[in-house]
Design a protein around this motif. Structure first.
Motif, PDB file in Angstrom:
ATOM      1  N   SER A  99      48.755  12.460  13.482  1.00 42.30           N
ATOM      2  CA  SER A  99      47.299  12.667  13.593  1.00 42.30           C
ATOM      3  C   SER A  99      46.961  14.054  14.115  1.00 42.30           C
ATOM      4  O   SER A  99      45.843  14.528  13.950  1.00 42.30           O
ATOM      5  CB  SER A  99      46.682  11.606  14.505  1.00 42.30           C
ATOM      6  N   SER A 100      47.916  14.721  14.751  1.00 47.63           N
ATOM      7  CA  SER A 100      47.686  16.073  15.260  1.00 47.63           C
ATOM      8  C   SER A 100      48.957  16.885  15.030  1.00 47.63           C
ATOM      9  O   SER A 100      49.910  16.820  15.828  1.00 47.63           O
ATOM     10  CB  SER A 100      47.316  16.058  16.744  1.00 47.63           C
ATOM     11  N   THR A 142      49.351  12.531  20.064  1.00 47.22           N
ATOM     12  CA  THR A 142      49.249  12.380  18.621  1.00 47.22           C
ATOM     13  C   THR A 142      49.722  10.984  18.256  1.00 47.22           C
ATOM     14  O   THR A 142      50.501  10.354  19.011  1.00 47.22           O
ATOM     15  CB  THR A 142      50.070  13.442  17.871  1.00 47.22           C
ATOM     16  N   THR A 143      49.272  10.485  17.133  1.00 50.51           N
ATOM     17  CA  THR A 143      49.689   9.165  16.661  1.00 50.51           C
ATOM     18  C   THR A 143      50.538   9.340  15.415  1.00 50.51           C
ATOM     19  O   THR A 143      50.098   9.958  14.432  1.00 50.51           O
ATOM     20  CB  THR A 143      48.474   8.275  16.348  1.00 50.51           C
ATOM     21  N   THR A 148      52.384   2.096  13.830  1.00 48.42           N
ATOM     22  CA  THR A 148      52.061   3.345  14.522  1.00 48.42           C
ATOM     23  C   THR A 148      52.685   3.370  15.902  1.00 48.42           C
ATOM     24  O   THR A 148      53.006   2.317  16.476  1.00 48.42           O
ATOM     25  CB  THR A 148      50.538   3.535  14.665  1.00 48.42           C
TER      26      THR A 148
END
Length: 724
Positions: free
Chosen positions: A176-177, A196-197, A208
Motif C-alpha cells: 500500500s506504500s 504499509t499493508t 494481508t
C-alpha cells in the motif's frame, strides 16, 4: 395508292444485347444473395453440465447453433445472437464468453430470430482461502519489523479435501506504500520507517499483513559536522558517518551508508570522500536504515575574476588568420597573472572554430562560444565564422543623423562565392572620412558636429560606402500655406517648406522634403502639383522624421475675390469672422475665408485661423489673403471701445469775461487712457451764461449753467457758475 407496309423489327446493336445479358445475370445473382435463411430453432453447442466457472480463473465460451429449414447442417450464430445475464454482478457475458464476477448463480440467455435458449451458471471460488505464511506458519495480521531485516513470505491456497498448494509465485503481491516497502513474489524490501499493508491475491482470495517499519537507530551524525570549505583545485576531504542505535551504541556506517550531493556540479561524494568540482554550495547527505545527517559544502574560486583580451565578440571569415586571445586572472590589489597557456580552453562548436592555448582558428561557417576556465573563474567570447565574400552592398547608401546621437549603421549584405546572401553587418571594418563630424567612440558611432562624412566598410578587400549627413535636431516642419488651391487641369507650385531646429535656426527644405498625396486625383511632381479631378486631397511633407500636412482643394479657376468690408474696425481682445466670397469662372460662388492663406502685418496686432480673426491689441495693420494666386488686402483697425469719460473738474466758478480750459480723458477697453478733449462734442445749457469750444469755457454773464462733452455715447457734465 399503295398501302403502308408493316414496320420491320428493329435490330438490337451488339453492345446493347451484351448489356441486357449482364443485367439479367446480375439480377439472378442478386436474388440468390438476398435470400434469407429460415431458422427453425437454436441450441447451445455442447454446454457443460453443470455449468460452473471460478473467480479469477479461465472464462467459459458458449456457442449457439441455429437449425435452418431445408438444411441438415447447423449454422453458428454466436456473434449474431443477443446475449444477456440474469445477474451481471455474478456473471458477465460478451458474445458468449462468460466471465466470473462474484460468487453466486445466474442464468445466461441467447436470443436469435425469435428463438431463445438459456443455461444456469454457478460461480464459485477455486480455493476456500489463501494464507500468508513465514516458515510454514501463518503470519500475524500486524508485524513490527526493523529496517535492514530480510522478509520473505509464502502464500498457501487451501481447498477442502485437498492439500494446501504453494501459490507464492502465481499470486499478485502489492504494497500500500511503496515508499515504505516493496514486494515481489513474497520477498519484501524495507525502504523507510512507516507503515504499509502487504496484500497477496490469488484466484479471488486475498490475505494481508500490516507492517510497521522502524529504524534500529536513533540518529546519524557526520564528522566533521560544521561548514566544509574548499577553494577550487583543493584536494578531496573525507566525512565519517556514525549511527547511534536505540540501545545507545555507536556504529561507523561510512561504508554502508548511501551518500548524495545536492549539486554534482559543485562537489561529488563517494563513501564519505567529498571532491570539489565547481564553484557554489551544496549539501552532502548520508542516509542509513532510516536515519540521516547532512553538512553544507562551499567551493570558492581561487581568483576573483578572469579577463580576456580582446573581450569583444570576434567575426572572422574562412580566409582570416587565427586570432590570439590572452587570459589573465585577478585578485583585488594583486598583479594580474597570465594563464593563457595553462587555462582550460573550449569551443562549443569545433566545426566553426577550434581553440588551443587561446589561439582561435576559423574552420567552418557557423558560430561558437570560446570559453577559458582556470581554477573556478571563467570568461568567454562569441565567434562567428562567415563564408568568403564575393561582393557586398548596403541597405542604404546615404543616411541622415542628428547631432550627438548614437547611430546604428545600415545592414550590410554580402554575396558569397556560393551565390548566397548573408548578413555581414558585424563583420565589416568601418573608417570615417571626417572623424570630426562622425566617428566611433566606446563601440558606438556618434554624430559629433553638423556636416558630412563618408563611411567606407571593408571585408576581404571588398568595400562599400555610405554617405552620412549630420543635422541639428529638428523640431518642427512647417509650410508657408496651410491651404492650397489647385485649378483643375493646371499645375500649381508646391508650398515652401521650413525646418526649425533645436538651436532656433531655420532652413528652407523645400527641395529636400518628400511629398505624399492621399489621392491619385493630385499628381505630385516637385516642384509642382497638378489637379486631375475636382476633390479634396491631403498632401503630407516629410523630412528628417518630421512631417506636416497641407489641405489641397482641386477646383475651377477663381476669377474674383469679394469681401464685405475692406477696412474693418475691431475692438481688442475679441474674435471676429471674415467673410470672403470667391467667384468661379463659371459664375458660381464659394465661401473662401477658411480656405485662404492669411498673413497679418504686424503679427502682434491679431492672429488669423481659418476665417477667424482674434485681435490682440489696438493699432492698425494689413490683413492679406491669397487664393489661387489672387490677393485680397484688408486695412484693419483695432480700436478699443470707450468705457468712461472723466473731466479734470466737475464744477467751475468764473467771473464774467473770464476763460478756463477743461480737459476730458477717456478710458478704453484694454485699459488705455487718453486725452479726448478735442474729440468730444461740446454743448452749453445756456449760452447767455457761458459758451464752450474744444473744452475752453468762456463766462458771459451772471448765472448758472451746465457745459457737456459727448463722445461715442458717453457724456460728462461740468456745472459752471458766473459771478461778478
Amino acid at each position: 395508292m399503295r398501302k403502308n407496309a408493316p414496320a420491320a423489327p428493329v435490330a438490337l446493336k451488339p453492345w446493347l444485347t451484351a448489356l441486357l445479358a449482364v443485367v439479367l445475370m446480375l439480377s439472378s445473382f442478386t436474388g440468390l444473395a438476398y435470400a434469407e435463411d429460415t431458422v427453425t430453432g437454436i441450441s447451445f453447442d455442447n454446454p457443460p453440465s453443470p455449468a460452473r466457472i471460478y473467480i479469477d480463473d479461465d472464462a467459459l465460451q458458449l456457442d449457439v447453433l441455429a437449425s435452418i429449414s431445408g438444411s441438415s447442417s447447423l449454422k453458428n450464430v454466436t456473434t449474431d445472437a443477443a446475449w444477456s445475464t440474469s445477474s451481471s454482478a455474478v456473471v458477465k457475458v460478451t458474445s458468449g464468453l462468460l466471465t466470473a464476477v462474484a460468487k453466486g448463480s445466474a442464468t445466461v440467455t441467447a436470443t436469435y430470430k425469435g428463438f431463445k435458449v438459456s443455461l444456469p451458471v454457478t460461480v464459485d471460488y477455486l480455493y476456500d482461502s489463501v494464507t500468508i505464511k513465514n516458515d510454514g506458519s501463518a503470519v500475524d495480521s500486524a508485524v513490527d519489523v526493523k529496517l535492514g531485516e530480510k522478509l520473505a513470505y509464502d502464500l498457501a491456497a487451501a481447498k477442502s479435501g485437498s492439500s494446501d498448494r504453494d501459490v507464492t509465485k502465481d499470486a499478485i503481491w502489492t504494497s500500500s506504500s511503496t515508499s515504505i516497502a516493496t514486494v515481489e513474489d513474497g520477498e519484501i524490501t524495507l525502504l523507510a520507517a512507516g507503515t504499509t499493508t502487504i496484500t497477496a491475491k490469488y484466484k479471488g482470495r486475498t490475505d494481508t499483513v500490516k507492517l510497521t517499519v522502524t529504524s534500529p537507530y536513533k540518529s546519524l551524525s557526520l564528522a566533521p559536522n560544521g561548514l566544509m570549505e574548499f577553494t577550487y583545485g583543493d584536494n578531496a576531504q573525507s566525512l565519517t558517518a556514525t549511527a547511534l542505535t536505540t540501545a545507545g551504541a555507536a556504529d561507523d556506517v561510512t561504508e554502508e551508508a548511501a551518500w548524495t550531493t545536492s549539486s554534482a556540479s559543485v562537489v561529488t561524494v563517494d563513501k564519505g570522500v567529498v571532491t570539489p568540482v565547481g564553484n557554489g554550495t551544496a549539501t552532502i547527505t548520508s542516509t542509513y536504515l532510516g536515519v540521516s545527517g547532512s553538512v553544507t559544502v562551499v567551493v570558492r574560486p581561487a581568483y576573483e575574476a578572469m579577463r580576456l583580451t580582446p573581450k569583444e565578440d570576434q567575426n572572422l571569415t574562412l580566409k582570416d588568420e587565427p586570432v590570439a586571445l590572452a587570459a589573465v586572472v585577478l585578485n583585488g590589489g594583486e598583479e594580474p597573472i597570465t594563464v593563457t597557456d595553462i587555462a582550460d580552453w573550449t569551443s562549443s562548436n569545433v566545426f566553426a572554430a577550434t581553440v588551443a592555448k587561446g589561439v582561435v582558428t576559423p574552420k567552418g561557417i557557423g558560430t561558437t562560444v570560446i570559453k577559458a576556465s582556470y581554477k573556478g573563474v571563467t570568461q568567454q567570447v562569441n565567434v562567428t565564422v562567415y563564408p568568403t565574400v564575393a561582393s557586398m552592398s548596403a541597405a542604404k547608401d546615404a543616411i541622415d543623423v542628428f547631432l550627438d546621437d548614437a547611430v546604428t549603421l545600415p545592414k550590410i549584405t554580402a554575396t558569397t562565392i556560393a551565390d548566397e546572401t548573408v548578413d555581414v553587418s558585424s563583420l565589416v571594418n568601418w573608417t570615417s572620412s571626417n572623424t570630426d563630424v562622425f566617428d566611433k567612440a566606446d563601440g558606438k558611432w556618434k554624430a559629433k558636429k553638423t556636416g558630412t562624412a563618408t563611411l567606407t566598410g571593408s571585408i576581404q578587400a571588398k568595400t562599400v560606402t555610405i554617405k552620412v549627413t549630420v543635422h541639428e535636431q529638428p523640431l518642427l516642419l512647417t509650410a508657408d500655406q496651410a491651404n492650397l488651391s489647385v485649378v483643375l487641369g493646371k499645375e500649381a507650385k508646391l508650398p515652401t517648406m521650413t525646418m526649425t531646429y533645436a538651436s532656433g535656426d531655420e532652413e528652407d527644405v523645400t527641395s529636400l522634403v518628400t511629398w505624399k498625396s492621399s489621392s491619385a486625383n493630385l499628381i505630385v511632381k516637385a516642384p509642382n502639383v497638378k489637379g486631375i479631378q475636382a476633390s479634396s486631397v491631403t498632401l503630407t511633407a516629410s523630412y528628417l522624421g518630421k512631417s506636416t500636412t497641407v489641405r489641397v482643394t482641386i477646383e475651377e479657376e477663381i476669377t474674383k475675390l469679394l469681401v464685405d468690408n475692406t477696412a474693418p474696425v475691431f475692438s481688442p481682445g475679441r474674435t471676429y469672422t471674415i467673410k470672403v466670397t470667391g467667384v468661379y469662372k463659371s459664375g458660381k460662388t464659394i465661401s473662401l475665408a477658411s480656405k485662404m492663406n492669411w498673413t497679418m502685418d504686424p503679427e502682434e496686432l491679431a492672429t488669423v485661423k481659418g476665417s477667424s480673426v482674434k485681435t490682440l491689441k489696438e493699432g492698425t495693420g494689413k490683413l492679406t489673403g491669397s487664393y489661387q494666386g489672387k490677393t485680397l488686402v484688408l486695412s484693419v483697425s483695432v480700436i478699443g471701445k470707450l468705457k468712461k469719460l472723466t473731466p479734470t473738474v466737475k464744477t467751475l466758478t468764473l467771473a464774467p469775461g473770464a476763460n478756463q480750459a477743461v480737459k476730458v480723458s477717456g478710458e478704453y477697453e484694454g485699459g488705455r487712457v487718453g486725452d479726448v478733449t478735442k474729440a468730444a462734442a461740446w454743448t452749453t445749457g445756456n449760452s447767455r451764461v457761458a459758451t464752450v469750444e474744444d473744452g475752453v469755457i468762456a463766462a458771459v454773464a451772471k448765472g448758472t449753467t451746465y457745459i457737456r462733452g459727448t463722445l461715442e455715447g458717453k457724456t460728462v457734465s461740468i456745472r459752471v457758475t458766473v459771478k461778478p
